[in-house]
Design a protein around this motif. Structure first.
Motif, PDB file in Angstrom:
ATOM      1  N   LEU A  94      20.907   8.839  32.545  1.00  0.00           N
ATOM      2  CA  LEU A  94      22.317   8.605  32.234  1.00  0.00           C
ATOM      3  C   LEU A  94      22.952   7.575  33.165  1.00  0.00           C
ATOM      4  N   ASN A  95      22.365   7.350  34.338  1.00  0.00           N
ATOM      5  CA  ASN A  95      22.884   6.356  35.270  1.00  0.00           C
ATOM      6  C   ASN A  95      22.441   4.942  34.920  1.00  0.00           C
ATOM      7  N   ASN A  96      21.476   4.795  33.994  1.00  0.00           N
ATOM      8  CA  ASN A  96      20.983   3.491  33.577  1.00  0.00           C
ATOM      9  C   ASN A  96      20.885   3.470  32.046  1.00  0.00           C
ATOM     10  N   PRO A  97      22.018   3.278  31.355  1.00  0.00           N
ATOM     11  CA  PRO A  97      22.013   3.356  29.889  1.00  0.00           C
ATOM     12  C   PRO A  97      21.385   2.148  29.197  1.00  0.00           C
ATOM     13  N   VAL A  98      20.913   1.155  29.957  1.00  0.00           N
ATOM     14  CA  VAL A  98      20.283  -0.014  29.346  1.00  0.00           C
ATOM     15  C   VAL A  98      18.946   0.370  28.717  1.00  0.00           C
ATOM     16  N   TRP A  99      18.138   1.131  29.438  1.00  0.00           N
ATOM     17  CA  TRP A  99      16.857   1.592  28.907  1.00  0.00           C
ATOM     18  C   TRP A  99      17.102   2.717  27.923  1.00  0.00           C
ATOM     19  N   MET A 100      16.385   2.687  26.816  1.00  0.00           N
ATOM     20  CA  MET A 100      16.505   3.736  25.809  1.00  0.00           C
ATOM     21  C   MET A 100      15.119   4.188  25.375  1.00  0.00           C
ATOM     22  N   ILE A 101      15.020   5.445  24.995  1.00  0.00           N
ATOM     23  CA  ILE A 101      13.810   5.972  24.368  1.00  0.00           C
ATOM     24  C   ILE A 101      14.099   6.010  22.873  1.00  0.00           C
ATOM     25  N   TRP A 102      13.359   5.213  22.124  1.00  0.00           N
ATOM     26  CA  TRP A 102      13.527   5.119  20.678  1.00  0.00           C
ATOM     27  C   TRP A 102      12.402   5.870  19.981  1.00  0.00           C
ATOM     28  N   THR A 103      12.744   6.631  18.965  1.00  0.00           N
ATOM     29  CA  THR A 103      11.763   7.334  18.156  1.00  0.00           C
ATOM     30  C   THR A 103      12.122   7.112  16.685  1.00  0.00           C
ATOM     31  N   ALA A 104      11.117   6.841  15.879  1.00  0.00           N
ATOM     32  CA  ALA A 104      11.342   6.678  14.444  1.00  0.00           C
ATOM     33  C   ALA A 104      10.249   7.400  13.678  1.00  0.00           C
ATOM     34  N   MET A 105      10.628   7.907  12.529  1.00  0.00           N
ATOM     35  CA  MET A 105       9.674   8.527  11.627  1.00  0.00           C
ATOM     36  C   MET A 105       9.832   7.865  10.263  1.00  0.00           C
ATOM     37  N   VAL A 106       8.738   7.327   9.759  1.00  0.00           N
ATOM     38  CA  VAL A 106       8.722   6.727   8.432  1.00  0.00           C
ATOM     39  C   VAL A 106       8.002   7.700   7.501  1.00  0.00           C
ATOM     40  N   ARG A 107       8.708   8.165   6.480  1.00  0.00           N
ATOM     41  CA  ARG A 107       8.098   8.989   5.436  1.00  0.00           C
ATOM     42  C   ARG A 107       7.696   8.058   4.313  1.00  0.00           C
ATOM     43  N   TYR A 108       6.453   8.179   3.871  1.00  0.00           N
ATOM     44  CA  TYR A 108       5.979   7.270   2.826  1.00  0.00           C
ATOM     45  C   TYR A 108       4.932   7.945   1.972  1.00  0.00           C
ATOM     46  N   GLU A 109       4.700   7.327   0.842  1.00  0.00           N
ATOM     47  CA  GLU A 109       3.655   7.775  -0.066  1.00  0.00           C
ATOM     48  C   GLU A 109       2.664   6.626  -0.249  1.00  0.00           C
ATOM     49  N   VAL A 110       1.391   6.943  -0.218  1.00  0.00           N
ATOM     50  CA  VAL A 110       0.348   5.926  -0.396  1.00  0.00           C
ATOM     51  C   VAL A 110       0.240   5.614  -1.887  1.00  0.00           C
ATOM     52  N   ILE A 111       0.209   4.320  -2.203  1.00  0.00           N
ATOM     53  CA  ILE A 111       0.040   3.890  -3.591  1.00  0.00           C
ATOM     54  C   ILE A 111      -1.437   4.013  -3.961  1.00  0.00           C
ATOM     55  N   THR A 112      -1.691   4.749  -5.007  1.00  0.00           N
ATOM     56  CA  THR A 112      -3.071   4.884  -5.488  1.00  0.00           C
ATOM     57  C   THR A 112      -3.193   4.106  -6.782  1.00  0.00           C
ATOM     58  N   LYS A 113      -4.280   3.380  -6.906  1.00  0.00           N
ATOM     59  CA  LYS A 113      -4.484   2.545  -8.097  1.00  0.00           C
ATOM     60  C   LYS A 113      -5.568   3.079  -8.969  1.00  0.00           C
ATOM     61  N   LYS A 118       0.799  -1.224   0.000  1.00  0.00           N
ATOM     62  CA  LYS A 118       0.000   0.000   0.000  1.00  0.00           C
ATOM     63  C   LYS A 118       0.830   1.272   0.000  1.00  0.00           C
ATOM     64  N   ILE A 119       2.131   1.143   0.343  1.00  0.00           N
ATOM     65  CA  ILE A 119       2.958   2.346   0.482  1.00  0.00           C
ATOM     66  C   ILE A 119       4.298   2.188  -0.218  1.00  0.00           C
ATOM     67  N   ILE A 120       4.894   3.336  -0.527  1.00  0.00           N
ATOM     68  CA  ILE A 120       6.267   3.411  -0.998  1.00  0.00           C
ATOM     69  C   ILE A 120       7.027   4.203   0.063  1.00  0.00           C
ATOM     70  N   VAL A 121       7.991   3.567   0.712  1.00  0.00           N
ATOM     71  CA  VAL A 121       8.768   4.219   1.766  1.00  0.00           C
ATOM     72  C   VAL A 121       9.766   5.173   1.123  1.00  0.00           C
ATOM     73  N   LYS A 122       9.763   6.410   1.579  1.00  0.00           N
ATOM     74  CA  LYS A 122      10.671   7.433   1.074  1.00  0.00           C
ATOM     75  C   LYS A 122      11.925   7.542   1.941  1.00  0.00           C
TER      76      LYS A 122
END
Length: 65
Positions: A46-65, A31-35
């Motif tokens: 900082l005293n507990n570097p095992v835990w992390m806050i992860w953030t991601a952004m996926v830019r995409y275009e919707v495939i139109t038929k 359904k999508i094309i990832v850009k």
């Protein structure tokens, strides 16, 4: 039309975050094309570097038929 999908997770398990993003990509593969995909990580304590806050952004275009 270009769109974005944001992901955010606080976890010591990177694979959990990867599975969340990859699940979106797999579920929408026909359904999508990832850009672009951008990600950041930040230790919430900082005293507990095992835990992390992860953030991601996926830019995409919707495939139109």
């Amino acid at each position: 039309m270009e769109q974005i999908k944001l992901f955010h997770e606080q976890t010591p398990d990177l694979s959990k975050f990867e599975n969340m993003v990859n699940g979106f990509l797999k579920d929408n593969a026909d359904k999508i094309i990832v850009k672009d995909i951008k990600y950041t990580s930040l230790p919430p304590n900082l005293n507990n570097p095992v835990w992390m806050i992860w953030t991601a952004m996926v830019r995409y275009e919707v495939i139109t038929k």
